[in-house]
Every structure is written in C-alpha cells, then in structure tokens.
Design an enzyme around this catalytic site. Structure first.
Site, PDB file in Angstrom:
ATOM      1  N   HIS A 271      26.754  67.783  29.252  1.00  0.00           N
ATOM      2  CA  HIS A 271      27.382  66.492  29.002  1.00  0.00           C
ATOM      3  C   HIS A 271      28.438  66.594  27.897  1.00  0.00           C
ATOM      4  O   HIS A 271      28.316  67.417  26.987  1.00  0.00           O
ATOM      5  CB  HIS A 271      26.320  65.471  28.558  1.00  0.00           C
ATOM      6  CG  HIS A 271      25.948  64.495  29.618  1.00  0.00           C
ATOM      7  ND1 HIS A 271      25.206  64.826  30.720  1.00  0.00           N
ATOM      8  CD2 HIS A 271      26.226  63.169  29.746  1.00  0.00           C
ATOM      9  CE1 HIS A 271      25.028  63.755  31.473  1.00  0.00           C
ATOM     10  NE2 HIS A 271      25.647  62.732  30.922  1.00  0.00           N
ATOM     11  N   SER A 324      22.078  67.899  28.299  1.00  0.00           N
ATOM     12  CA  SER A 324      22.662  67.460  27.029  1.00  0.00           C
ATOM     13  C   SER A 324      23.142  68.649  26.213  1.00  0.00           C
ATOM     14  O   SER A 324      22.558  69.720  26.273  1.00  0.00           O
ATOM     15  CB  SER A 324      21.586  66.691  26.245  1.00  0.00           C
ATOM     16  OG  SER A 324      22.011  66.474  24.919  1.00  0.00           O
ATOM     17  N   GLU A 517      26.926  62.297  38.989  1.00  0.00           N
ATOM     18  CA  GLU A 517      26.270  63.274  38.132  1.00  0.00           C
ATOM     19  C   GLU A 517      24.987  63.772  38.798  1.00  0.00           C
ATOM     20  O   GLU A 517      23.964  63.109  38.729  1.00  0.00           O
ATOM     21  CB  GLU A 517      25.966  62.641  36.783  1.00  0.00           C
ATOM     22  CG  GLU A 517      27.199  61.992  36.143  1.00  0.00           C
ATOM     23  CD  GLU A 517      26.917  61.412  34.766  1.00  0.00           C
ATOM     24  OE1 GLU A 517      26.240  62.075  33.969  1.00  0.00           O
ATOM     25  OE2 GLU A 517      27.368  60.290  34.497  1.00  0.00           O
ATOM     26  N   TYR A 556      24.405  58.511  38.896  1.00  0.00           N
ATOM     27  CA  TYR A 556      23.594  59.742  38.960  1.00  0.00           C
ATOM     28  C   TYR A 556      23.050  60.005  40.356  1.00  0.00           C
ATOM     29  O   TYR A 556      22.933  59.090  41.187  1.00  0.00           O
ATOM     30  CB  TYR A 556      22.432  59.619  37.965  1.00  0.00           C
ATOM     31  CG  TYR A 556      22.916  59.794  36.543  1.00  0.00           C
ATOM     32  CD1 TYR A 556      22.698  60.970  35.843  1.00  0.00           C
ATOM     33  CD2 TYR A 556      23.643  58.776  35.903  1.00  0.00           C
ATOM     34  CE1 TYR A 556      23.169  61.142  34.551  1.00  0.00           C
ATOM     35  CE2 TYR A 556      24.108  58.934  34.607  1.00  0.00           C
ATOM     36  CZ  TYR A 556      23.870  60.119  33.936  1.00  0.00           C
ATOM     37  OH  TYR A 556      24.345  60.288  32.653  1.00  0.00           O
ATOM     38  N   ASP A 687      48.893  66.536  16.302  1.00  0.00           N
ATOM     39  CA  ASP A 687      47.701  65.677  16.303  1.00  0.00           C
ATOM     40  C   ASP A 687      46.578  66.158  17.217  1.00  0.00           C
ATOM     41  O   ASP A 687      45.449  65.736  17.073  1.00  0.00           O
ATOM     42  CB  ASP A 687      48.087  64.218  16.589  1.00  0.00           C
ATOM     43  CG  ASP A 687      48.705  64.009  17.959  1.00  0.00           C
ATOM     44  OD1 ASP A 687      48.636  64.908  18.825  1.00  0.00           O
ATOM     45  OD2 ASP A 687      49.282  62.909  18.182  1.00  0.00           O
TER      46      ASP A 687
END
Ligand SMILES: *[C@@H]1O[C@H](CO)[C@@H](O)[C@H](O)[C@H]1NC(C)=O
Ligand SMILES: *[C@@H]1O[C@H](CO)[C@@H](O)[C@H](O)[C@H]1NC(C)=O
Ligand SMILES: *[C@@H]1O[C@H](CO)[C@@H](O)[C@H](O)[C@H]1NC(C)=O
Ligand SMILES: *[C@@H]1O[C@H](CO)[C@@H](O)[C@H](O)[C@H]1NC(C)=O
Ligand SMILES: *[C@@H]1O[C@H](CO)[C@@H](O)[C@H](O)[C@H]1NC(C)=O
Ligand SMILES: *[C@@H]1O[C@H](CO)[C@@H](O)[C@H](O)[C@H]1NC(C)=O
Ligand SMILES: *[C@@H]1O[C@H](CO)[C@@H](O)[C@H](O)[C@H]1NC(C)=O
Length: 839
Positions: A271, A324, A517, A556, A687
């Site tokens: 993720h 994660s 996902e 998902y 930047d």
C-alpha cells in the site's frame, strides 16, 4: 490557527462544460493526536524463490547493439495537480486537506508494439490513489482524436500506484468523492491531460528494442494488515507459501537496440500508506520515492534536476489489498498493547481509532524512505541481471462486464450472480493504516439498530430512487450492508457497475489489469489460473503480473473465504461474496483469445456511461490574494540562518499566494540555488526533491475543531445537495459525553414503551436530541467578484543533504498571485544567501 471559517457560497459557473458548483464550508484539519509507539519485530525468514535468471551483468560493459524484438517507447509527465485546499485521496478522511508539496506526482507510460507494427499495448502507472473510469474514458477520447483507433479502451491500461497522499476528486461516481466535496475539476483535468501527454511522449520516442523480465524478493518490504482474514483461506493453500504477503518484485526492463537503457517498470504489492493521514503534503509515497531514486541513478550528463531525467523508472501496484508498508505492525497507541486481532480495536468499549500500524522508521517520512529504499535495492539487483528476454506476440484482450449481475458457476454446478454494489459496516471501521469512524469495528457480521435506521430512514429515503429489496441484503451475506451503493443513484450513481476486464501480453509476460485491490491470496489464485491457461494455449514459461487499481475503482476483491471474515477488505468487496469467482472465471475465459490473437472476437460488453457533465463540485475556487501594507508578494517573513551544516534544515518563509493559481506542471514552486560565480546562480534542487518541502498556510484551510470521517462526509454531501442535516457533531458530542451510547440508547428506547414504529420513534428521538435537522440553513449566493482576498504565507524547508558541497546558497520561491479582477501575475522571492559547510 484554530478558527473555523464558514464560506456559504453557492455559485454556478456556466462557462465550464460541466455543472461544477461550489459552496458549503471549508473542511479543515485535525491532525490525529496519536503517539508513536515502536516495538521490535523478529528477524524474518527470507525465502528465496526460484529466479528466472541469475547472471549478473558487469555494469562496465556496454551492451552490443543487436536487433530488437519489439518497438518500444517510454514517457513521463508531471500530473501533480492542486497542492492545497483539496482533500487527499486514499484515507477517505475529510480532515486530510493538502497544504503543500513534498514529491510531485507523475504519469509513467510504456508502449510496446511488435516489429511488424500490427499490435500494440500501452501501460500507464500514475502516482495517484487509483485509476478512474472517467479519466480513462476521457484519455481515450483524446487519443482517438489524435491517433484514430491506434489506441482505444481495449489496448490501453491505466493503473494507480495507490499513494494516499495525492489530490482527490477525479472520479465519476459519488462515494469516493464525498470527502473531496464532489469532483475537483483541477485534479480531473490534470490527470486526463497528463496521462494523455505521457502516452504521446512514449508514442513519439518509439524505437526498436529489447525487453527483459526479471524477479527478486524485497526484504521486509511489507506486512499483512488483515492476517485474521488470511487465516480463513484453506490451510493446504496457505502451506504452499512462506509468507502471508508476496515478497516478489517483477521488473520489465526496456533497452533500445543500440544498447541504451530507456526504462524499467516493476510490480510489487504494498500500500501507498507509508505517509499517514496526519500528512498534509502532496506525496507519491514509497513507490514515487523509489522511482525518483532509480531515475536519479540513471541520469545522463546534462540531466541535473529531479523530474527531468529521460530514463523512466516506474513502481506499479499489484495485489496489495491486505498489504501494508507499516512493517512493525499495529499497536494500541495509548497503552502500547496489541490490538484485538480480528476487530483491530483497543480499550473498553472497543474502538478502532487508537489501533494504528507503525514502522519501519521513526516517523512517516523515515518509513516512506525505508520502504522506498527496500524496493529500490531489489529493483537494482533485478536490473543488473540479464533476465529473460521476451519473445513472441504482443496482444491484448478487453471486455466491459456488468459486475452487478455477473454469472458465477459454483463448484456444485449451480450458477449464482454477483450483487449490486454495497459497502459493509466494517468499511467504516477503516484499517490499521487509517482507522475509521465512530463505533464501527473490523469483522462486523451484523449491523446495528442505529446505523440500520440511519441507512433506511435517511440514506435510502434521500438518495435511492428505489429502496433495496431484501434479496439485495441477502445477496451480500455475511456482509451487513451499511451503504447500499448499488441503489444510491441521486444526484447520480454512488458506485460503478461496469468494470474493465483486461489483460496485456508481451511475449511470455501477461499483465492482468484488475479494477481494484486484490488481496494477496486472491492475486495468487488468479495469477496461477492465468499462467495455467496460458500454458494450455501454448505460451512457454509464462510470467504473470497483476496490475492493481487499474481502469476503474471498485474497492477490494478478497477470496470468498476472506469475505466470510468481513475485515475492512471483505466489507469493501462491493459486489458480494462471489466477486472474486466472477473475476477468476471471466479473466480465465479470456486467456485463449489473448494468446491466440482472437481478441476481436470477444464482445465489447456494456460500455460505461460518461457522466463527467453531471459532477457536483463543492470546493470553493482559490480566492484572490493580498499582502499587508508595505509588503510585496515574495517578501521574506522569516529568513534563513547564515550557515548550515549537512543534515540541518534551512527554513525561510515568504508573503505568498495560493498555489492553485498555477500548478507549475513540469516546473517548480521553489529552487535551492548555488552561487557558481559572482553573478550566476544555478538551481540544484526543485520542489519534487526529497530534501525540499513546500508549505502553504492561509490560516483557515488547515484548522478545524471537529474530527470528520467518511460517514460525516456522506452527510455533508447529503446536506449540501438535499438540505437534510445529520448533526454528527452533536451526535459525536453526546457520544463522547457517554449520554448517547449510539446503539445502546436506541435499544433502550425501543424497550421503553409501546413500539408502533421503532424506526420513526428512533428518528423522533434523534431529532429531539438535535442530531437530525430537516430544514437546514439556506446557503447564500456570492459572486466571483465579491470573493474576499486572503493573506497567505509560504514556508520552504531544505534539509541539507549529507553529500552537499560547501558553498553559497539561497532559496527561491516562484509564486503567482491573483487580483480581484482575476488576473494572475507571477512573482519571485529570494531568501538571503547562506553558507553550507560540508561535513
Ligand atoms: C548495478 O549496476 C550499476 C551500474 O550499472 C552499479 O552502479 C550498481 O552498483 C549495481 N548494483 C548492484 C546492486 O549490483
Ligand atoms: C505503425 O503504424 C501506424 C499506423 O497504424 C503508423 O502511424 C506508424 O507510423 C507506424 N510506426 C512504425 C514505426 O512503423
Ligand atoms: C503519523 O506519523 C507521525 C510521525 O511521522 C506520528 O507522529 C503520528 O502519530 C502518525 N499519525 C497517525 C494517525 O498514525
Ligand atoms: C467467435 O465468437 C463466436 C460467438 O460469439 C463463436 O461462435 C465463434 O466460435 C468464435 N470464433 C472464434 C474463432 O473463437
Ligand atoms: C537558526 O537560528 C536560530 C536563531 O538563532 C536558531 O535557534 C536555530 O537553531 C538555527 N537553526 C539551525 C539549523 O542552525
Ligand atoms: C526540465 O527541463 C525543461 C527543459 O528541458 C525545463 O523547461 C523545465 O523547467 C525543467 N524542469 C525542472 C523541474 O527543472
Ligand atoms: C558565470 O558562470 C556562467 C555559467 O557557467 C557563465 O555563463 C558566466 O560567464 C560566468 N560569469 C563570470 C563572471 O565568470
């Protein structure tokens, strides 16, 4: 700070092709008051899978020019979009409003055609939350206007990297636009034009070349955030794998036939949530950082500034649904104890808000950098290996499928169908990467009286033309539906029904482009099935990758077993328990046409509507700017110090202007400049560099006393469009005071008298408590000319890198201010000069 400003504007702008309306109130920020708690994790058993090829190339040898197998082209375009005042896409957190920029967002494209120039495929990965159906439809329109039918919906895949720190508001269905107050035209247009432009660039540099595929494992690059759901998958299946996430990264390497390296695209599941929802800087998160590191490594002489390299290195998303980057795992932030394993809650009563995933770094910037570097290290290893050279046909297959009623054959021979979309209760609980709302928890398999009442008496009555029938709720079981999005059609659809089922083939490589996902195991299952089918149709040694979040976003896709657990991912599997099987069967059935070039024989399916013109936009435009008397735009407020050592942070602030007046695409809001001789300054950082941060503050957009979440955002939209107000602020206040145990008090209410109509009684009670108001205030009208001017400040930070040479430097700010007549004028501000003393 701390004051909340209401701007009750309601202005329609007929000059826009679309009905963009702005108004309502500024949403603002409440940075989550959480504490960092770290703990050690065990050393992982690194399992090395069979590699495709392990020959390491001597980096000093220049490859021999050889004829290529394909025509190849790569391109990159800046798609950063608005960097302030817009909600950020990913956490569905209305309080996460952008206030500046850390890393720019890019669209990275490759095009591959066979040498005969008969069949070509386009793959785009964008540093954004996810691909969007309206963006793809509009990009295809522009491509067709320029190239005829060379590029179309069938051979172009657009995938998102899933950064949770990009701007929101570029979709055509309403649910994922509630936190951004509807669509944001600046974001939508930037993605459409930028993605198109990156394809044009790739198209215009196509040349003969070679393609190589390689793989290797990323060490401690991810963790499963719903391990309790993964445990629902059959034991025999889990035993085939050493980890509950995939470690393998796959790279497709692009080399021109003169031997020159031109690009590398990788797929790896993780993720884009290294930056958490307290972040207010636009960022491409860990994948974008990995891309920047690789592109910098591949700089050629003359390519001195970040974002301007000719080599394109992309880190695309894969089956990251339950994956994660917070490798230390979740913990209760107040007690340091473990969260409840299945529900991800802490404390009594159990609440998700304090259960947060952490690591691997000391803060979110450090964590982003570490996860990026772990991907970067592996990508370098793969890049330096020869890999397997791709040979064979280039192909694509595509079909639009109505996933609200797709047939699915079950093992027992019966046929069922998927369900019209719906969000389960646990969707509102969020995840350990970004905890959710109120008393929702993960793993909820039953609804509650309060929220069922809110659903049926407010949501269904206000935004559904037809109430959902009982069969609809039955279809989703064991998911308790909180938001019956398949029936939520006012003012327009809240969820998509039509999805793109699409695959690309380049020699032995097959890319499965999925519209959402997929979790780890769902991804493994479908990749295995596609590889088997490809072999059956004659592909030798196929390599299959899954490109997540492609084309259209449908949240998902878990395995049916994980769906039973109803973690966040199962609750967000919107087409019900058979969603995965529907995809598995459809993709499998299309491998034959893909491999045997019979793709034209695949029916197009029902094409999605284009409802760009119906979008509501409630985000106010950027107001005109002002400076205090005696000051000019670009004047310094707080200057730099006279000397810095490497590792220190140089900071300067300026009287500034709203950066939304000029998005500086392909350019920069700032420059770190070095004095090269008496008169000449040379830009060394811009930047998009990791070492610089650009922040903007108008004293308003970044402050709010009230915490908001996706549920409150839904009622904000309902309020502004339908004039019915659910006073969640009041609800939360009562809830915090303990007087209004949301569920319990309503149950008491039911038990305390003659119940003729439980629900209308509940509504009466909510109204009595001041939680529901049916005649909300009318909004005022304000014309553009009367917009107030705003004073704003810009702060630029530069962390002096360790290898920075000694010398004289300054920081420059490039701004644009707007006057009340709407004229935009650019200006420049400089800090004083300062010395850097190298370490
Ligand atoms: C890969 O090759 C590059 C040069 O092409 C070299 O700088 C780098 O050190 C190599 N990396 C690894 C991990 O072998
Ligand atoms: C490939 O074909 C297209 C038309 O289909 C043409 O415009 C293009 O120039 C061709 N490219 C090459 C390299 O032959
Ligand atoms: C986000 O990360 C920062 C550290 O960079 C930490 O202080 C904060 O508590 C985290 N917030 C959440 C909501 O996880
Ligand atoms: C093409 O599709 C039709 C049905 O639409 C089918 O009858 C026919 O066999 C297919 N042809 C090939 C070559 O696959
Ligand atoms: C800059 O100067 C201020 C004031 O003298 C001081 O507090 C601060 O530590 C200095 N910052 C650095 C990075 O040297
Ligand atoms: C990149 O180069 C182009 C010219 O080649 C220039 O116009 C642009 O400003 C550069 N971008 C940055 C970020 O320096
Ligand atoms: C300073 O450097 C610039 C760029 O390298 C060059 O064009 C210029 O002539 C130099 N000026 C002096 C005074 O040396």
């Amino acid at each position: 700070m701390g004051k909340k400003k209401e701007v009750d504007t309601f202005v329609s702008t007929p000059s826009l092709a679309c009905r963009f309306v702005f108004g309502f109130l500024f949403l603002a920020i409440l940075a989550g008051a959480c504490f960092f708690v770290g703990y050690e994790f065990g050393v992982m058993d690194i399992f090395s899978k069979g590699k495709l090829e392990d020959n390491v190339v001597d980096p000093d040898t220049v490859p021999e020019p050889t004829p290529g197998n394909y025509l190849i082209g790569v391109g990159r375009t800046d798609v950063t979009g608005p960097i302030v005042q817009v909600n950020m896409m990913g956490y569905a957190n209305p309080s996460q409003i952008a206030q500046g920029l850390h890393q720019r967002l890019y669209s990275r494209t490759f095009i591959v055609s066979d040498l005969q120039n008969k069949s070509r495929v386009v793959f785009v990965t964008v540093d954004n939350g996810m691909a969007s159906q309206i963006v793809k439809l509009e990009v295809i329109k522009k491509l067709q206007a320029k190239y005829g039918n060379m590029y179309n919906e069938r051979n172009v895949v657009i995938s998102g990297t899933h950064s949770h720190s990009g701007p929101a508001g570029y979709f055509q269905t309403l649910l994922i636009e509630v936190t951004s107050l509807g669509a944001v035209k600046e974001t939508t247009d930037t993605f459409i034009n930028g993605i198109f432009d990156s394809i044009v660039k790739a198209h215009s540099n196509m040349r003969e070349g070679k393609l190589f595929v390689g793989t290797d494992d990323v060490v401690e690059g991810n963790i499963n955030r719903s391990p309790s759901a993964y445990l629902h998958d059959p034991e025999g299946e889990r035993e085939k794998y050493n980890f509950n996430t995939e470690q393998e990264m796959t790279m497709l390497k692009f080399q021109a036939s003169n031997g020159q390296p031109i690009g590398a695209f990788t797929w790896f599941p993780v993720h884009g949530t290294s930056m958490n929802f307290s972040n207010h800087l636009i960022s491409s998160d860990n994948r974008g950082r990995a891309s920047a590191l690789f592109e910098k490594m591949m700089r050629k002489p003359g390519e001195e500034l970040s974002g301007n390299e000719s080599f394109v290195a992309a880190f695309a998303s894969a089956n990251l649904g339950d994956v994660s980057p917070r490798t230390k795992g979740p913990i209760c932030v107040d007690t340091g104890k473990s969260c409840d394993f299945a529900k991800s809650t802490c404390g009594v009563p159990p609440r998700v808000q304090k259960c947060n995933g952490f690591g691997p770094g000391v803060d979110m910037f450090d964590s982003t950098d570490i996860i990026a570097n772990r991907q970067f290290e592996t990508s370098k290893l793969i890049y330096n290996k020869t890999g397997v050279e791709l040979e064979g046909s280039v192909g694509w297959v595509h079909q639009y499928v109505d996933m609200s009623k797709a047939p699915v054959k079950l093992d027992d021979g019966t046929t069922v169908t998927t369900c019209k979309p719906g969000m389960g209760y646990s969707f509102a609980a969020g995840t350990t990467d970004g905890p959710g709302a109120f008393d929702f928890t993960q793993s909820m398999t039953e609804g509650t009286f309060l929220w069922d009442t809110v659903r049926d008496e407010i949501i269904v009555k206000v935004v559904c033309s037809t109430p959902p029938p009982t069969e609809y709720y039955d279809c989703h079981r064991p998911k308790p539906v909180l938001l019956p999005t398949g029936y939520m059609d006012k003012p327009y659809a809240w969820h998509p029904h039509i999805v793109d089922v699409q695959m690309l083939k380049i020699g032995q490589l097959i890319i499965i482009a999925v519209p959402g996902e997929f979790t780890t195991m769902a991804g493994r299952r479908i990749k295995d099935a596609i590889a088997k089918e490809a072999i059956r149709f004659g592909v030798h040694n196929p390599k299959v990758v899954l490109a997540g979040l492609s084309n259209v976003y449908t949240h998902y896709i878990t395995t049916p077993e994980e769906y039973e657990a109803q973690r966040y991912e199962g609750a967000s599997t919107i087409f019900g328990p058979h969603t995965f099987q529907a995809y598995y069967q459809t993709y499998s059935s299309l491998v034959g046409p893909l491999v045997t070039a019979k793709q034209d024989n695949v029916s197009r399916g029902p094409a999605p509507d284009n409802i760009l013109s119906e979008q509501i936009q409630l985000l106010p435009p950027p107001f005109p700017d002002r400076v205090p008397d005696g000051k000019n735009f670009g004047d310094v407020i707080t200057d730099v110090n006279s000397t810095y050592k490497s590792g220190e942070k140089a900071t300067v602030s300026f009287y500034g202007a709203n950066p939304r007046h000029n998005m500086k695409l392909g350019s920069t809001y700032l420059a770190v400049e070095q004095l090269v001789n008496k008169t000449t300054w040379k830009t060394v950082y811009v930047d998009t560099d990791w070492s610089t941060i650009f922040q903007w503050d108008d004293g308003v957009s970044g402050s709010n006393a009230v915490e908001r979440n996706v549920i409150t955002a839904i009622f904000d939209i309902i309020h502004s469009v339908f004039d019915i107000h659910f006073e969640y602020e009041k609800a939360m206040q009562l809830y915090d005071e303990g007087e209004f145990q949301l569920t319990e008090s309503l149950n008491d209410l039911i038990n305390d008298g003659v119940i003729i109509n439980r629900r209308s009684r509940a509504i009466q009670d909510l109204t009595r408590l001041g939680v529901l108001r049916f005649n909300a205030d009318k909004t005022n009208t304000l014309s553009l000319k009367e917009l107030p001017t705003v004073e704003s400040h810009v702060t630029i930070d530069w962390w002096v890198p360790d290898d920075q040479p000694s010398g004289t430097y300054r920081i420059t700010y490039y701004g644009d201010h707007k006057d009340q007549a709407g004229t935009v004028t650019s200006f420049v501000g400089h800090s004083s000069q300062f010395q850097v003393q190298a370490a």
